[in-house]
Design a protein around this motif. Structure first.
Motif, PDB file in Angstrom:
ATOM      1  N   GLY A  45       0.819  -1.198   0.000  1.00 34.91           N
ATOM      2  CA  GLY A  45       0.000   0.000   0.000  1.00 34.91           C
ATOM      3  C   GLY A  45       0.855   1.250   0.000  1.00 34.91           C
ATOM      4  N   GLU A  46       0.256   2.371   0.361  1.00 37.51           N
ATOM      5  CA  GLU A  46       0.945   3.655   0.340  1.00 37.51           C
ATOM      6  C   GLU A  46       0.532   4.476   1.546  1.00 37.51           C
ATOM      7  OE1 GLU A  46       1.899   7.061  -2.991  1.00 37.51           O
ATOM      8  OE2 GLU A  46      -0.174   6.355  -2.819  1.00 37.51           O
ATOM      9  N   VAL A  47       1.527   5.076   2.193  1.00 37.84           N
ATOM     10  CA  VAL A  47       1.297   5.972   3.316  1.00 37.84           C
ATOM     11  C   VAL A  47       1.943   7.306   2.981  1.00 37.84           C
ATOM     12  CG1 VAL A  47       1.693   6.411   5.759  1.00 37.84           C
ATOM     13  CG2 VAL A  47       1.249   4.076   4.980  1.00 37.84           C
ATOM     14  N   ILE A  48       1.159   8.376   3.050  1.00 40.09           N
ATOM     15  CA  ILE A  48       1.660   9.709   2.714  1.00 40.09           C
ATOM     16  C   ILE A  48       1.464  10.630   3.904  1.00 40.09           C
ATOM     17  CG2 ILE A  48       1.401  11.710   1.194  1.00 40.09           C
ATOM     18  CD1 ILE A  48       0.370   9.846  -0.958  1.00 40.09           C
ATOM     19  N   VAL A  49       2.541  11.258   4.332  1.00 39.26           N
ATOM     20  CA  VAL A  49       2.486  12.270   5.390  1.00 39.26           C
ATOM     21  C   VAL A  49       2.752  13.620   4.740  1.00 39.26           C
ATOM     22  CG1 VAL A  49       3.436  13.078   7.576  1.00 39.26           C
ATOM     23  CG2 VAL A  49       3.331  10.621   7.094  1.00 39.26           C
ATOM     24  N   SER A  50       1.870  14.566   4.946  1.00 33.03           N
ATOM     25  CA  SER A  50       2.029  15.881   4.320  1.00 33.03           C
ATOM     26  C   SER A  50       1.816  16.972   5.355  1.00 33.03           C
ATOM     27  CB  SER A  50       1.042  16.053   3.158  1.00 33.03           C
ATOM     28  OG  SER A  50      -0.290  15.931   3.605  1.00 33.03           O
ATOM     29  N   CYS A  51       2.313  18.148   5.015  1.00 35.61           N
ATOM     30  CA  CYS A  51       2.202  19.296   5.901  1.00 35.61           C
ATOM     31  C   CYS A  51       1.920  20.522   5.048  1.00 35.61           C
ATOM     32  CB  CYS A  51       3.495  19.474   6.701  1.00 35.61           C
ATOM     33  SG  CYS A  51       3.504  20.924   7.768  1.00 35.61           S
ATOM     34  N   GLU A  52       1.008  21.353   5.487  1.00 36.43           N
ATOM     35  CA  GLU A  52       0.698  22.579   4.765  1.00 36.43           C
ATOM     36  C   GLU A  52       0.125  23.611   5.720  1.00 36.43           C
ATOM     37  OE1 GLU A  52      -2.501  22.257   1.924  1.00 36.43           O
ATOM     38  OE2 GLU A  52      -3.283  20.487   2.956  1.00 36.43           O
ATOM     39  N   MET A  53       0.047  24.823   5.237  1.00 34.14           N
ATOM     40  CA  MET A  53      -0.507  25.927   6.011  1.00 34.14           C
ATOM     41  C   MET A  53      -1.932  26.189   5.529  1.00 34.14           C
ATOM     42  SD  MET A  53       1.239  29.645   6.731  1.00 34.14           S
ATOM     43  CE  MET A  53       1.357  30.009   4.959  1.00 34.14           C
ATOM     44  N   CYS A  54      -2.887  26.237   6.469  1.00 32.77           N
ATOM     45  CA  CYS A  54      -4.296  26.407   6.123  1.00 32.77           C
ATOM     46  C   CYS A  54      -4.866  27.643   6.805  1.00 32.77           C
ATOM     47  CB  CYS A  54      -5.105  25.174   6.540  1.00 32.77           C
ATOM     48  SG  CYS A  54      -4.633  23.666   5.668  1.00 32.77           S
ATOM     49  N   GLU A  55      -5.926  28.171   6.225  1.00 33.06           N
ATOM     50  CA  GLU A  55      -6.577  29.359   6.770  1.00 33.06           C
ATOM     51  C   GLU A  55      -7.360  29.023   8.039  1.00 33.06           C
ATOM     52  OE1 GLU A  55      -9.014  31.132   3.801  1.00 33.06           O
ATOM     53  OE2 GLU A  55      -7.339  31.802   2.563  1.00 33.06           O
ATOM     54  N   GLY A  56      -7.514  30.039   8.881  1.00 35.03           N
ATOM     55  CA  GLY A  56      -8.301  29.891  10.103  1.00 35.03           C
ATOM     56  C   GLY A  56      -7.465  29.441  11.282  1.00 35.03           C
ATOM     57  N   SER A  57      -8.137  29.326  12.429  1.00 36.87           N
ATOM     58  CA  SER A  57      -7.441  28.907  13.640  1.00 36.87           C
ATOM     59  C   SER A  57      -7.305  27.392  13.677  1.00 36.87           C
ATOM     60  CB  SER A  57      -8.196  29.389  14.879  1.00 36.87           C
ATOM     61  OG  SER A  57      -9.439  28.717  14.991  1.00 36.87           O
ATOM     62  N   ALA A  58      -6.356  26.921  14.477  1.00 41.42           N
ATOM     63  CA  ALA A  58      -6.155  25.483  14.614  1.00 41.42           C
ATOM     64  C   ALA A  58      -7.358  24.819  15.256  1.00 41.42           C
ATOM     65  CB  ALA A  58      -4.888  25.212  15.423  1.00 41.42           C
ATOM     66  N   ARG A  59      -8.058  25.535  16.153  1.00 37.55           N
ATOM     67  CA  ARG A  59      -9.234  24.975  16.806  1.00 37.55           C
ATOM     68  C   ARG A  59     -10.335  24.684  15.794  1.00 37.55           C
ATOM     69  NH1 ARG A  59      -8.305  23.105  21.901  1.00 37.55           N
ATOM     70  NH2 ARG A  59      -7.421  24.689  23.269  1.00 37.55           N
ATOM     71  N   ASP A  60     -10.491  25.579  14.799  1.00 39.64           N
ATOM     72  CA  ASP A  60     -11.553  25.411  13.803  1.00 39.64           C
ATOM     73  C   ASP A  60     -11.215  24.339  12.786  1.00 39.64           C
ATOM     74  OD1 ASP A  60     -12.969  27.409  15.077  1.00 39.64           O
ATOM     75  OD2 ASP A  60     -12.160  28.992  13.791  1.00 39.64           O
ATOM     76  N   GLY A  61      -9.910  24.131  12.545  1.00 38.55           N
ATOM     77  CA  GLY A  61      -9.490  23.053  11.660  1.00 38.55           C
ATOM     78  C   GLY A  61      -9.888  23.233  10.208  1.00 38.55           C
ATOM     79  N   GLY A  62      -9.692  24.428   9.658  1.00 40.31           N
ATOM     80  CA  GLY A  62     -10.021  24.648   8.256  1.00 40.31           C
ATOM     81  C   GLY A  62      -9.084  23.913   7.317  1.00 40.31           C
ATOM     82  N   ASP A  63      -9.557  23.655   6.098  1.00 39.16           N
ATOM     83  CA  ASP A  63      -8.770  22.909   5.110  1.00 39.16           C
ATOM     84  C   ASP A  63      -8.384  23.744   3.897  1.00 39.16           C
ATOM     85  OD1 ASP A  63      -8.977  20.575   6.636  1.00 39.16           O
ATOM     86  OD2 ASP A  63     -10.937  20.109   5.770  1.00 39.16           O
ATOM     87  N   VAL A  64      -8.724  25.036   3.890  1.00 37.49           N
ATOM     88  CA  VAL A  64      -8.407  25.880   2.743  1.00 37.49           C
ATOM     89  C   VAL A  64      -6.944  26.331   2.853  1.00 37.49           C
ATOM     90  CG1 VAL A  64      -8.971  27.998   1.511  1.00 37.49           C
ATOM     91  CG2 VAL A  64     -10.789  26.662   2.611  1.00 37.49           C
ATOM     92  N   PRO A  65      -6.123  26.072   1.841  1.00 39.21           N
ATOM     93  CA  PRO A  65      -4.706  26.480   1.903  1.00 39.21           C
ATOM     94  C   PRO A  65      -4.570  27.986   2.098  1.00 39.21           C
ATOM     95  CG  PRO A  65      -5.068  24.946   0.091  1.00 39.21           C
ATOM     96  CD  PRO A  65      -6.421  25.309   0.609  1.00 39.21           C
ATOM     97  N   ALA A  66      -3.620  28.383   2.926  1.00 45.34           N
ATOM     98  CA  ALA A  66      -3.392  29.798   3.218  1.00 45.34           C
ATOM     99  C   ALA A  66      -2.226  30.319   2.385  1.00 45.34           C
ATOM    100  CB  ALA A  66      -3.087  29.988   4.706  1.00 45.34           C
ATOM    101  N   LEU A  67      -2.370  31.557   1.920  1.00 47.25           N
ATOM    102  CA  LEU A  67      -1.324  32.182   1.114  1.00 47.25           C
ATOM    103  C   LEU A  67      -0.290  32.886   1.971  1.00 47.25           C
ATOM    104  CD1 LEU A  67      -3.537  33.675  -1.753  1.00 47.25           C
ATOM    105  CD2 LEU A  67      -2.305  31.488  -1.711  1.00 47.25           C
ATOM    106  N   ASN A  68      -0.682  33.252   3.199  1.00 46.94           N
ATOM    107  CA  ASN A  68       0.268  33.893   4.113  1.00 46.94           C
ATOM    108  C   ASN A  68      -0.058  33.443   5.534  1.00 46.94           C
ATOM    109  OD1 ASN A  68      -1.785  35.823   5.256  1.00 46.94           O
ATOM    110  ND2 ASN A  68      -1.759  36.573   3.137  1.00 46.94           N
ATOM    111  N   GLY A  69       0.769  33.900   6.475  1.00 45.99           N
ATOM    112  CA  GLY A  69       0.647  33.428   7.840  1.00 45.99           C
ATOM    113  C   GLY A  69      -0.381  34.147   8.689  1.00 45.99           C
TER     114      GLY A  69
END
Length: 443
Positions: free
Chosen positions: A341-365
């Motif tokens: 099988g396949e296991v993929i670990v990824s990391c990215e910056m997303c919009e919103g707070s960590a508590r809200d857990g948004g999935d939209v990629p963020a363009l800035n911090g």
């Protein structure tokens, strides 16, 4: 594997002899949309009344009601208000009195148009009282008195226009019957709500005991296995001559104690009581260390890939706990895919707070957080497993092959760090996302 265990949090009950005012704010502001529509309707009605009969009474009433509504929004909130209980109850009663005063005046004004509008207002008030979020029981007498007031005003206004005694008596009798029915409906509705709340509380307590029993049973089972290994090694230590066999016994005892220490750490993480030292950590370093450790426990036939986010991205978390949580997720993914099988670990910056857990990629911090995802292409979880995925000591593995604390520990660590953990699963695989705070905003 292991979804969330029953919450053990309760609102503290009021002290004996003290009124329970915890629902006072919710009874008036449970739906802010309804409050906004109600305020807009009051302003519209006042405007129409002023157009029909110019008088300063209408805007004065609107100012008094909306002003008192704003004061109640601040003063009735037990978490923020400094007002004593008696002042909160008085403020709430004042709001009800101000609202009731206008339609009551309109009904007894002698003007047919105003009387009709006032009657509509009182009927609307009665309907709202019956179907709103239930306030504390201390408000019930006021609600009953208001229902009798509505019926009394209606009876007086109609009876005063009746010419015969029989007509007056009929109007009064029907009003009394209506007021009595309203009182019974209100009391029975509140009683049904209280009964439902008590039943829900009993079910919650039963689930609490089940969770505590399952948790204590799992702890006892795992620690019993560890203690058996330690005690067995120590008992054989003096019976085995010096040499490789005795060294092996010491090694077994050390490994067992290390497993006990790891179990305690997992339990603390699950209970969100682990001591965390959050610091800025480069996600590139995290993934590099994770990749090195993961390749040792993944079969050669399982494809493994790490995908880092923007250059310079840093997460605010405890280093060791973060690595441990991610390793647990990788271990779960390994068990899901099996030998291929396949296991993929990824990391990215997303919009919103960590508590809200948004999935939209963020363009800035700005207003962004870090998301780690561990995804596999295994068969996914069936619904009955997914619903229990975060239960402590729930595992689909064979006895002795897993503690069932991997996902609960990762969830506890993530939430204690100020983030949230999300799980999605289907027939094409499972993805677990850890949303954690961003350490720097200049990425």
């Amino acid at each position: 594997m292991s979804m969330s265990s029953p919450s053990l949090d309760h609102a503290d009950p009021p002290e004996r002899g003290q009124p329970d005012l915890s629902g006072l704010w919710e009874s008036e502001f449970a739906s802010m949309r309804e409050v906004a529509l109600r305020s807009l309707a009051c302003l519209s009605v006042v405007g129409l009344l002023y157009f029909y009969q110019p008088s300063l009474l209408w805007p004065m009433w609107a100012f008094a009601y909306l002003g008192c509504l704003a004061l109640c929004y601040v003063g009735l909130d037990q978490a923020r208000s400094v007002l004593p209980d008696t002042a909160r109850v008085a403020l709430y009663m004042m709001l009800l009195l101000i609202f009731t005063s206008l339609p009551t005046y309109m009904v007894i004004s002698g003007d047919q148009v105003l009387a009709f509008c006032g009657t509509c207002g009182l009927v609307g008030l009665a309907v709202w009282t019956l179907f709103r979020v239930d306030p504390p029981r201390i408000v019930l007498p006021a609600d009953i008195a208001r229902g009798w007031l509505v019926c009394g005003v209606a009876a007086w206004s109609v009876a005063s226009m009746s010419e015969t005694l029989a007509a007056k008596a009929t109007v009064v009798a029907i009003s009394i019957v209506l007021a009595t029915y309203y009182t019974m409906a209100l009391v029975q509705k509140r009683a049904a709500v209280i009964k439902q709340e008590r039943s829900a509380r009993r079910v919650h307590e039963v689930r609490q005991m089940e969770a505590v029993g399952r948790l204590s049973g799992g702890i006892a089972h795992d620690f019993n296995n560890i203690l058996t290994a330690v005690q067995g090694s120590l008992e054989l230590y003096h019976e085995v001559p010096e040499g490789p066999e005795r060294d092996a016994l010491v090694k077994d005892a050390r490994e067992a104690s290390a497993r006990a220490s790891a179990l305690v750490t997992q339990l603390l993480s699950f209970a969100r009581r682990a001591k965390l030292e959050a610091e800025p950590i480069a996600t590139a370093d995290v993934l590099e260390e994770l990749a090195s450790l993961s390749r040792r426990m993944l079969p050669a036939t399982v494809a493994f890939e790490c995908r880092d986010g923007p250059a310079g991205l840093k997460v605010l978390a405890d280093h060791d706990s973060l690595i441990s949580a991610l390793l647990n997720l990788v271990a779960n993914a390994r068990d899901a895919v099996g030998t291929r099988g396949e296991v993929i670990v990824s990391c990215e910056m997303c919009e919103g707070s960590a508590r809200d857990g948004g999935d939209v990629p963020a363009l800035n911090g700005r207003n962004a957080h870090v998301r780690f995802t561990v995804a596999d292409d295994g068969p996914g979880m069936p619904p009955e497993v997914e619903s229990r995925a975060f239960e402590p000591f729930f595992s689909t593995k064979a006895v002795g092959q897993g503690s069932g604390l991997g996902l609960p520990m990762a969830k506890g660590f993530t939430e204690q760090s100020g983030g949230t953990l999300r799980l999605t699963t289907s027939a094409t695989g499972t993805t677990v996302a850890m949303h954690l705070p961003l350490a720097v905003s200049e990425v």
